[in-house]
Design an enzyme around this catalytic site. Structure first.
Site, short mmCIF file in Angstrom:
data_model
loop_
_atom_site.label_atom_id
_atom_site.label_comp_id
_atom_site.label_asym_id
_atom_site.label_seq_id
_atom_site.Cartn_x
_atom_site.Cartn_y
_atom_site.Cartn_z
N ASP A 173 -12.12 1.19 -3.08
CA ASP A 173 -11.02 0.78 -4.68
C ASP A 173 -12.38 0.17 -5.03
OD1 ASP A 173 -11.30 -0.85 -2.32
OD2 ASP A 173 -9.36 -1.88 -2.84
N ASN A 174 -13.56 -0.01 -5.16
CA ASN A 174 -14.14 -1.14 -6.17
C ASN A 174 -15.79 -0.30 -5.89
OD1 ASN A 174 -16.42 -2.09 -3.81
ND2 ASN A 174 -15.00 -1.27 -2.53
N ASN B 39 0.87 -1.07 -0.27
CA ASN B 39 -0.15 -0.40 0.18
C ASN B 39 0.88 0.94 -0.43
OD1 ASN B 39 -2.11 -1.30 2.93
ND2 ASN B 39 -2.69 -1.56 0.15
N CYS C 293 -32.34 6.59 -15.44
CA CYS C 293 -31.15 5.93 -13.99
C CYS C 293 -32.08 5.38 -13.37
CB CYS C 293 -30.68 7.48 -13.36
SG CYS C 293 -29.78 6.94 -12.58
N CYS D 18 -6.73 -2.75 -8.44
CA CYS D 18 -5.30 -2.08 -8.33
C CYS D 18 -4.37 -2.89 -8.65
CB CYS D 18 -5.13 -0.88 -7.47
SG CYS D 18 -6.23 0.49 -7.53
#
Lengths: 480, 82
Positions: A263-264, A203, A377, A320
């Site tokens: 991060d997802n 990290n 939407c 990542c």
């Protein structure tokens, strides 16, 4: 084991042939606190709850740090300077886990276990002390923020608005490393941090709130410490958990601005929906290699799902870890997120609420693309929620969708273990033609198989799906 | 139906999979949606076309928008990292 004791504490001997690391921590009564002389302390506990919460905490530590054992004994009653207030003892196969587990228990103990501390001072005064509540310090605050208060757009009024603001940062990774320091330094009154992850060496090239010594520690704890070193007047709320459908509403409702540093894709979409429900503005960013994108979702503006009405499978663009990431990319995007939040609180400039900013840090080029609300939407328009057509969540979903099918394993020849049900093995790197008929494609994580299914769909073939979670999701599958 | 020349920019995972960031090409596709499907097949972009969003001349547009001759098109996939 967690116990309360009215008697003085003494460390006890422990031994185990399989543990190589034993850590004993003794917390003692100190003769000063916040520049005042302390004569003695009094601990008071809500016994039943303290013990049940303490037991939960110990069990969690044992699992989280793979400890062989952990024992905590906390004093209650009146204690003189020099007396032991708490003993924490951990045993693990290796020292790192024993140290990390011990410190984690101590950090958590202060927040989660209902034990209160009263300090008796030399001047005759006394007071109950909150876990980590920073004391008000107007003089320090004034000095820390003097240069930004000179800006006409901020001034003393703006500083009061910042002090009153509550900002939630979801994820304490690379984006937070860019964002959190500036929010704290600007004097945002309250910062909430959510992350259940531990610091890992991989990290550190981008998550620069942490150092090598922090490896194995809870990110929220270390990030909170960073923030309070930079600006001790910020009230930090640490939440060492993952954002889920169950807790998202509670978190989002308690803050004024939400920063997506996750991060997802599922977390990003979950936040978008929760912010919509509660009318809270969201600043979302994401990064890939040398590139990043940023946008702000206002309660009455176009949302993230207006842009992506079809919910992508979580692995459709990799992670990542798979794609690689340059450290400065999330740092820069995180700073831009902080700027959006400051704009929103202070009212200067123009928010990215009807644009998406794309940055390419190879060329230094930026693009600002305008976006509008989408009547289709699924979150803020009238559309239905459609998921990535290329993925199934389980083998039973595959049965429901395809009936009879062939399993195709696209892992490379050296990847193990071999799957037990009937299947065809066609490595991704050399994949050309696929068999006819209905296919369920699997790989290790579900990333490569998703590419294969998407390739088929683009070619007009709708009977090929990827299995989410890869070969692990095949484990419970009994072929019929 | 006539051929149109457009400049295409690929963002994030699309850039990786296409192997370049920008190109000028000729297309017979009438709409943005058809053009996305054409590129996904031609260059094996390996993403469901419904997940790719396109901006034409600086604004995101929906898939039924006609392609303009000489347009600047940016293709944006979902981006996950943080």
């Amino acid at each position: 084991m967690f116990q309360l004791s009215h008697e003085p504490l003494i460390p006890w001997p422990v031994a185990s042939d399989s543990a190589g690391g034993f850590v004993t921590f003794e917390g003692k009564v100190r003769n000063h606190a916040n520049l005042r002389q302390v004569l003695r302390l009094e601990y008071e506990a809500y016994d039943d709850l303290a013990i049940s919460e303490g037991e939960k905490l110990v069990a969690e530590a044992v699992e989280r740090y793979r400890l062989e054992s952990a024992t905590v004994v906390h004093r209650v009653g009146l204690l003189e300077v020099g007396e032991t207030a708490v003993i924490i003892q951990t045993a693990a196969a290796h020292r790192r886990e024993a140290f990390a587990g011990c410190e984690w228990i101590l950090d958590q103990l202060k927040h989660r276990v209902p034990i209160w501390k009263k300090e008796y001072y030399a001047d005759g005064d006394s007071g109950w002390v909150g876990a980590d509540a920073p004391g008000p310090n107007p003089e320090l605050e004034a000095q820390l923020t003097q240069r930004q208060r000179r800006l006409a757009e901020i001034g003393d009024d703006g500083q009061v608005r910042l002090k009153a603001a509550r900002v939630l940062v979801v994820g304490t990774g690379g984006l937070a490393a860019g964002c959190l320091p500036y929010l704290a330094a600007a004097g945002v009154g309250q910062l909430g941090l959510i992350d259940d992850d531990l610091v890992d060496l991989s990290n550190l090239h981008r998550q620069i709130l942490f150092t090598v010594e922090d490896v194995g520690r809870l990110k929220v704890e270390r990030a909170a410490q960073f923030v309070n070193r930079l600006n001790p007047t910020v009230e930090v709320h640490r939440h060492a958990e993952r954002l889920t459908e169950v807790n998202a509403d509670r978190f989002v409702a308690s803050y004024d601005w939400i920063v997506d540093g996750s991060d997802n894709l599922p977390t990003k979409f979950l936040l978008n929906e929760a912010c919509r429900r509660h009318g809270k503005p969201l600043v979302t960013a994401s990064v890939h290699g040398f590139e990043g994108q940023l946008l702000t979702v206002q309660p009455d503006g176009p949302c993230l799902r207006c842009l992506f009405p079809t919910a992508p499978a979580s692995r459709c663009v990799g992670t990542c870890a798979e794609n690689g990431i340059l450290g400065v990319v999330p740092g820069i995007l995180g700073m831009l997120q902080a700027n959006e939040v400051l704009k929103g609180i202070l009212g200067y400039g123009e928010l990215l609420s009807h644009r998406t900013l794309l940055l390419d840090l190879r060329s230094g080029e930026t693009m600002s693309l305008s976006r509008t609300a989408n009547p289709g939407c699924p979150v803020c328009g009238g559309g239905t929620d459609i998921s990535d057509p290329c993925e199934v969540a389980s083998m039973s979903e595959a049965h429901a969708r395809l009936g009879v099918f062939i399993v195709v394993d696209v892992r490379e020849p050296d990847e193990e273990p071999t799957i037990s049900c009937d299947h065809v093995r066609l490595p991704f790197s050399t994949l050309d033609d696929l068999p006819e008929g209905n296919l369920v494609v699997v790989c290790e994580t579900g990333t490569r198989s998703l590419r294969v299914a998407a390739r088929c769909l683009a070619g007009g073939r709708t009977n090929v799906v990827s299995l989410r979670g890869g070969v692990a999701s095949l484990a419970e599958y009994e072929p019929r | 139906m006539s051929a149109k020349n457009v400049t295409v920019r690929y963002f994030a995972v699309l850039r990786d999979r296409r192997g370049l960031g920008e190109e000028t090409l000729s297309t017979e596709s009438d709409t943005v949606g058809d053009f996305i499907r054409e590129l996904v097949v031609r260059y094996r972009l390996d993403l469901a076309p419904a997940l790719i969003r396109a901006a034409q001349d600086g604004s995101f547009v929906d898939d039924s928008t006609p392609i303009r001759d000489g347009a600047q098109i940016v293709l944006v996939p979902p981006v996950a990292g943080g």
